[in-house]
Design a protein around this motif. Structure first.
Motif, short mmCIF file in Angstrom:
data_model
loop_
_atom_site.label_atom_id
_atom_site.label_comp_id
_atom_site.label_asym_id
_atom_site.label_seq_id
_atom_site.Cartn_x
_atom_site.Cartn_y
_atom_site.Cartn_z
N ASN A 225 -15.90 -36.93 73.42
CA ASN A 225 -16.66 -35.74 73.01
C ASN A 225 -17.97 -35.56 73.79
OD1 ASN A 225 -17.89 -37.95 71.93
ND2 ASN A 225 -17.93 -37.20 69.82
N ILE A 226 -18.24 -36.43 74.77
CA ILE A 226 -19.42 -36.23 75.62
C ILE A 226 -19.03 -36.15 77.11
CG2 ILE A 226 -21.03 -37.35 74.02
CD1 ILE A 226 -20.97 -39.80 75.96
N GLU A 229 -20.74 -33.17 78.94
CA GLU A 229 -22.20 -33.32 79.02
C GLU A 229 -22.57 -34.34 80.10
OE1 GLU A 229 -21.32 -31.33 75.29
OE2 GLU A 229 -20.47 -33.10 76.24
N LYS A 291 -23.45 -30.52 73.45
CA LYS A 291 -24.05 -31.46 72.51
C LYS A 291 -25.55 -31.61 72.80
CE LYS A 291 -19.93 -32.68 70.89
NZ LYS A 291 -19.08 -31.98 71.86
N THR A 292 -26.27 -32.13 71.83
CA THR A 292 -27.71 -32.36 72.01
C THR A 292 -27.94 -33.64 72.81
OG1 THR A 292 -27.94 -33.66 69.99
CG2 THR A 292 -28.20 -31.27 69.79
N LYS A 293 -29.12 -33.71 73.41
CA LYS A 293 -29.48 -34.89 74.21
C LYS A 293 -29.42 -36.16 73.38
CE LYS A 293 -33.57 -36.20 74.48
NZ LYS A 293 -34.51 -37.15 73.86
N ASP A 294 -29.94 -36.12 72.15
CA ASP A 294 -29.97 -37.32 71.31
C ASP A 294 -28.56 -37.82 70.99
OD1 ASP A 294 -32.72 -37.31 71.28
OD2 ASP A 294 -32.86 -36.16 69.42
N TYR A 295 -27.67 -36.89 70.70
CA TYR A 295 -26.29 -37.28 70.39
C TYR A 295 -25.62 -37.89 71.62
CZ TYR A 295 -21.39 -36.99 69.02
OH TYR A 295 -20.08 -37.30 68.73
N VAL A 296 -25.79 -37.24 72.77
CA VAL A 296 -25.17 -37.73 74.01
C VAL A 296 -25.71 -39.10 74.36
CG1 VAL A 296 -24.88 -37.30 76.48
CG2 VAL A 296 -24.79 -35.39 74.86
N THR A 298 -26.90 -41.47 72.40
CA THR A 298 -26.34 -42.51 71.52
C THR A 298 -24.92 -42.88 71.94
OG1 THR A 298 -27.69 -41.72 69.67
CG2 THR A 298 -25.79 -43.10 69.13
N GLU A 299 -24.09 -41.88 72.16
CA GLU A 299 -22.71 -42.13 72.56
C GLU A 299 -22.63 -42.78 73.94
OE1 GLU A 299 -19.91 -41.52 70.59
OE2 GLU A 299 -21.51 -41.30 69.10
#
Length: 327
Positions: A225-226, A229, A291-296, A298-299
């Motif tokens: 899911n990243i 991004e 996706k947001t930077k923070d989510y990307v 972390t993943e």
């Protein structure tokens, strides 16, 4: 006989009647006093509110601006509601009373004031979080000390016990800033941090991924899911906080509009997409939101951990693009 019974009624007892009248008068006076007191309190609160509103202005953006002069220094704060604005104004007045009593604030009290007045209205959200985190670190050890009692020796001993890392560097930066502002505004006579001996700065090592690591990463992100991004980072070389949103992609001109975030004067720039990348990313954006930077982040770190990469920051993708471009 009937009239005699009427005359013998207890209601005609003069002593009881006098006592009852006296009690009624007391109750009336009590009610009258309480009513006057409530009315007086209400009037006082109304006067206080009117006085407060002289220092509070509603802005065009819906926020409230508070302005108050304390000891010749104009203080400006902002609030989202009128109630919050009045609360902040009351806090300012309390500080003024404290100053008049010649009671110096603790380091924690002053650092909170410093943040609220000189930082919070002017910095972005991520910087606010960082400053609060570092102030918590500082105040955990030094916060209870009166700011005029804080010495160079106390600060030096505190810093000597800290591990040499980025947090320590930021502690030095913000502690010095707080104490310097206290000096400039005559809260203290001199900045005790000026005589502190500092560590040599840690050099930043933001390495690019090797070709072997790039191959492993591309396989690892496939169908995750990243994926798109990460490919965008690799394609346009933007900073982590500059990750484009759907609206930043211009497929008519094959351009990604990158909003600069390095500082307040950072320029927006246009990065040209190859047709191959445009054909790759367009179908994804038609069905999904970036996706947001923070989510990307972390993943991405989780993937790097599984791949056992030494470098696991999104910034390394920016360096990877630069390395690929110039080699």
């Amino acid at each position: 006989m009937f009239r005699g019974m009427m005359d013998a009624s207890p209601n005609t007892n003069p002593q009881q009647e006098e006592a009852t009248n006296g009690e009624n008068k007391k109750q009336y006076k009590s009610i009258e006093y309480n009513s006057t007191k409530k009315s007086s309190n209400k009037t006082t609160k109304q006067k206080e509110k009117l006085e407060d509103m002289k220092n509070i202005t509603k802005r065009d953006d819906g926020r409230y601006m508070i302005r108050k002069v304390i000891d010749g220094q104009r203080i400006t704060l902002y609030a989202n509601t009128q109630a919050e604005a009045r609360e902040k104004l009351q806090n300012i007045k309390k500080r003024k009373i404290q100053t008049k009593r010649n009671t110096k604030p603790t380091l924690q009290e002053y650092s909170e004031q410093w943040y609220e007045i000189y930082k919070e209205p002017f910095v972005k959200h991520s910087t606010k979080l960082e400053i609060n985190r570092i102030l918590n670190v500082i105040n955990n050890k030094l916060g209870d000390i009166r700011i005029n009692k804080l010495t160079t020796q106390t600060i030096q001993v505190y810093l000597n016990k800290m591990t040499k890392n980025r947090t320590k560097e930021k502690v030095c930066t913000y502690l010095n800033a707080v104490l310097q502002k206290a000096t400039d505004t005559n809260i203290i006579n001199a900045n005790p941090f000026n005589a502190v001996i500092l560590d040599k700065k840690i050099k930043s090592k933001r390495n690019a991924l090797s070709y072997d690591e790039q191959e492993k990463l591309l396989k690892a992100i496939k169908n995750t899911n990243i994926e798109h991004e990460i490919m965008t980072y690799l394609m346009c070389g933007c900073r982590p906080s500059e990750l484009p949103t759907n609206e930043n992609f211009d497929f008519k001109n094959n351009i990604i509009n990158v909003n600069g975030t390095k500082n307040k004067n950072a320029e927006h720039r246009a990065v040209r997409m190859t047709q191959q990348f445009a054909d790759y990313i367009k179908p994804y954006l038609e069905e999904n939101k970036m996706k947001t930077k923070d989510y990307v982040m972390t993943e991405y770190k989780n993937i790097c951990k599984k791949l056992k990469f030494k470098v696991n920051t999104l910034y390394s993708l920016r360096h990877t693009l630069a390395t690929n471009h110039f080699t």
